[in-house]
Design a protein around this motif. Structure first.
Motif, PDB file in Angstrom:
ATOM      1  N   LYS A 228       0.801  -1.222   0.000  1.00 42.33           N
ATOM      2  CA  LYS A 228       0.000   0.000   0.000  1.00 42.33           C
ATOM      3  C   LYS A 228       0.836   1.274   0.000  1.00 42.33           C
ATOM      4  N   VAL A 229       2.017   1.220   0.632  1.00 44.25           N
ATOM      5  CA  VAL A 229       2.876   2.402   0.705  1.00 44.25           C
ATOM      6  C   VAL A 229       4.288   2.002   0.295  1.00 44.25           C
ATOM      7  N   PRO A 230       5.115   2.968  -0.100  1.00 45.10           N
ATOM      8  CA  PRO A 230       6.498   2.645  -0.500  1.00 45.10           C
ATOM      9  C   PRO A 230       7.352   2.276   0.705  1.00 45.10           C
ATOM     10  N   ALA A 231       7.320   1.000   1.063  1.00 45.46           N
ATOM     11  CA  ALA A 231       8.105   0.491   2.190  1.00 45.46           C
ATOM     12  C   ALA A 231       9.137  -0.491   1.665  1.00 45.46           C
ATOM     13  N   ALA A 232      10.203  -0.693   2.430  1.00 42.94           N
ATOM     14  CA  ALA A 232      11.292  -1.569   1.996  1.00 42.94           C
ATOM     15  C   ALA A 232      11.499  -2.690   3.009  1.00 42.94           C
ATOM     16  N   PRO A 233      10.750  -3.792   2.876  1.00 41.21           N
ATOM     17  CA  PRO A 233      10.974  -4.930   3.768  1.00 41.21           C
ATOM     18  C   PRO A 233      12.223  -5.703   3.363  1.00 41.21           C
TER      19      PRO A 233
ATOM     20  N   HIS B 280      -1.950   3.620   9.379  1.00 47.28           N
ATOM     21  CA  HIS B 280      -2.824   3.510  10.548  1.00 47.28           C
ATOM     22  C   HIS B 280      -4.218   2.998  10.209  1.00 47.28           C
ATOM     23  N   THR B 281      -4.638   3.119   8.979  1.00 47.40           N
ATOM     24  CA  THR B 281      -5.968   2.634   8.580  1.00 47.40           C
ATOM     25  C   THR B 281      -5.901   1.261   7.915  1.00 47.40           C
ATOM     26  N   THR B 282      -4.732   0.663   7.897  1.00 47.30           N
ATOM     27  CA  THR B 282      -4.558  -0.666   7.296  1.00 47.30           C
ATOM     28  C   THR B 282      -4.984  -1.759   8.273  1.00 47.30           C
ATOM     29  N   ASP B 283      -5.636  -2.779   7.764  1.00 48.88           N
ATOM     30  CA  ASP B 283      -6.071  -3.906   8.577  1.00 48.88           C
ATOM     31  C   ASP B 283      -4.932  -4.931   8.667  1.00 48.88           C
TER      32      ASP B 283
ATOM     33  N   ASN C 118      -6.566   2.918  22.737  1.00 46.99           N
ATOM     34  CA  ASN C 118      -6.679   3.123  21.290  1.00 46.99           C
ATOM     35  C   ASN C 118      -5.311   2.914  20.657  1.00 46.99           C
ATOM     36  N   LEU C 119      -5.110   1.738  20.067  1.00 45.65           N
ATOM     37  CA  LEU C 119      -3.810   1.397  19.505  1.00 45.65           C
ATOM     38  C   LEU C 119      -3.917   1.033  18.032  1.00 45.65           C
ATOM     39  N   VAL C 120      -2.912   1.420  17.279  1.00 44.58           N
ATOM     40  CA  VAL C 120      -2.805   1.036  15.870  1.00 44.58           C
ATOM     41  C   VAL C 120      -1.391   0.507  15.640  1.00 44.58           C
TER      42      VAL C 120
ATOM     43  N   ILE D 134       0.917   1.170  18.854  1.00 42.54           N
ATOM     44  CA  ILE D 134       1.141   2.458  19.510  1.00 42.54           C
ATOM     45  C   ILE D 134      -0.126   3.292  19.393  1.00 42.54           C
ATOM     46  N   ASN D 135      -0.324   4.212  20.306  1.00 46.73           N
ATOM     47  CA  ASN D 135      -1.433   5.150  20.156  1.00 46.73           C
ATOM     48  C   ASN D 135      -1.091   6.126  19.037  1.00 46.73           C
ATOM     49  N   PRO D 136      -2.002   6.356  18.084  1.00 45.18           N
ATOM     50  CA  PRO D 136      -1.674   7.219  16.939  1.00 45.18           C
ATOM     51  C   PRO D 136      -1.269   8.632  17.324  1.00 45.18           C
ATOM     52  N   ARG D 137      -1.691   9.101  18.482  1.00 52.67           N
ATOM     53  CA  ARG D 137      -1.312  10.449  18.903  1.00 52.67           C
ATOM     54  C   ARG D 137       0.152  10.530  19.335  1.00 52.67           C
TER      55      ARG D 137
END
Length: 234
Positions: free
Chosen positions: A76-81, A130-133, A194-196, A225-228
């Motif tokens: 979904k995003v440009p990440a480098a695993p 943060h909105t990814t399942d 509230n954790l993501v 982590i809490n998004p805030r």
């Protein structure tokens, strides 16, 4: 410097090709050592994991889970695993644990070169994360008790014994220190509701920019982590 034979064996076991030249130590690793290697098949970044960290009971599982997160979100995003070699993201060569990454062209930014456009782009990527399942990964929420109980009186005694300059300031705020500690503990309990799943270490050293396009690297801290609490430091 790690023996070159370790890298040669790594290339052979991982089917990376025949190594060309010598491994080059590169910046970017704070707890671990990073190397650039080239083969007749391509260029790679190799992270040699700190042996003192790897002896911790939960270290290997934490790395595995963080890479599972990175692999899922990379769709979904440009990440480098890390590369998956024979089903594993963490490889053991002799007594060394390591991870292999495809080489990414670009550079990290220094704080004084960051602008609003950079922050907006990273903020958008963070929102996407943060909105990814992530539920299918079945990563447990380890809600540790982070409540702090600080003996401020003991600090005052030590400060007085050492004739520290800050003792007077500590005495002036003595009652407030206990009040602030109590408020911090209450806030921690609320935030833990509230954790993501997030990157959790998204600062300039972990974002490579190729012109105006970012790639998020170094996912070893990924988790709940809490998004805030997710500050964008780019």
């Amino acid at each position: 410097m790690i023996d070159i034979h370790v890298f040669e064996k790594l290339c052979e076991d991982s089917n990376l090709g025949q190594m060309v030249g010598f491994p080059l130590s590169i910046s970017g690793g704070l707890l671990h050592k990073m190397y650039a290697i080239e083969t007749d098949k391509g260029k790679y970044a190799v992270k040699m994991l700190n042996p003192q960290i790897m002896i911790r009971p939960d270290a290997t599982n934490n790395f595995i889970n963080s890479e599972r997160i990175a692999n899922l979100i990379s769709k979904k995003v440009p990440a480098a695993p890390a590369k998956i070699i024979n089903g594993n993201s963490i490889l053991k060569i002799d007594n060394h644990f390591c991870m292999i990454f495809d080489w990414i062209k670009g550079k990290t930014l220094k704080p004084n070169t960051v602008n609003c456009s950079h922050s907006e782009k990273i903020g958008s990527l963070l929102a996407e994360i943060h909105t990814t399942d992530f539920s299918k990964l079945n990563i447990k929420k380890e809600l540790r008790n982070n409540e702090q109980s600080i003996d401020w009186k003991n600090y005052i005694k030590k400060g007085q014994k050492a004739n520290a300059e800050w003792v007077e300031l500590l005495l002036e705020n003595f009652d407030k220190l206990y009040e602030w500690t109590s408020l911090a503990n209450k806030a921690n309990k609320v935030l833990s509701l509230n954790l993501v799943i997030s990157h959790r270490d998204l600062d300039p050293k972990n974002i490579i920019w190729n012109k105006d396009k970012p790639v998020l690297i170094d996912w070893e801290s990924a988790g709940y982590i809490n998004p805030r609490n997710c500050t964008i430091l780019v």
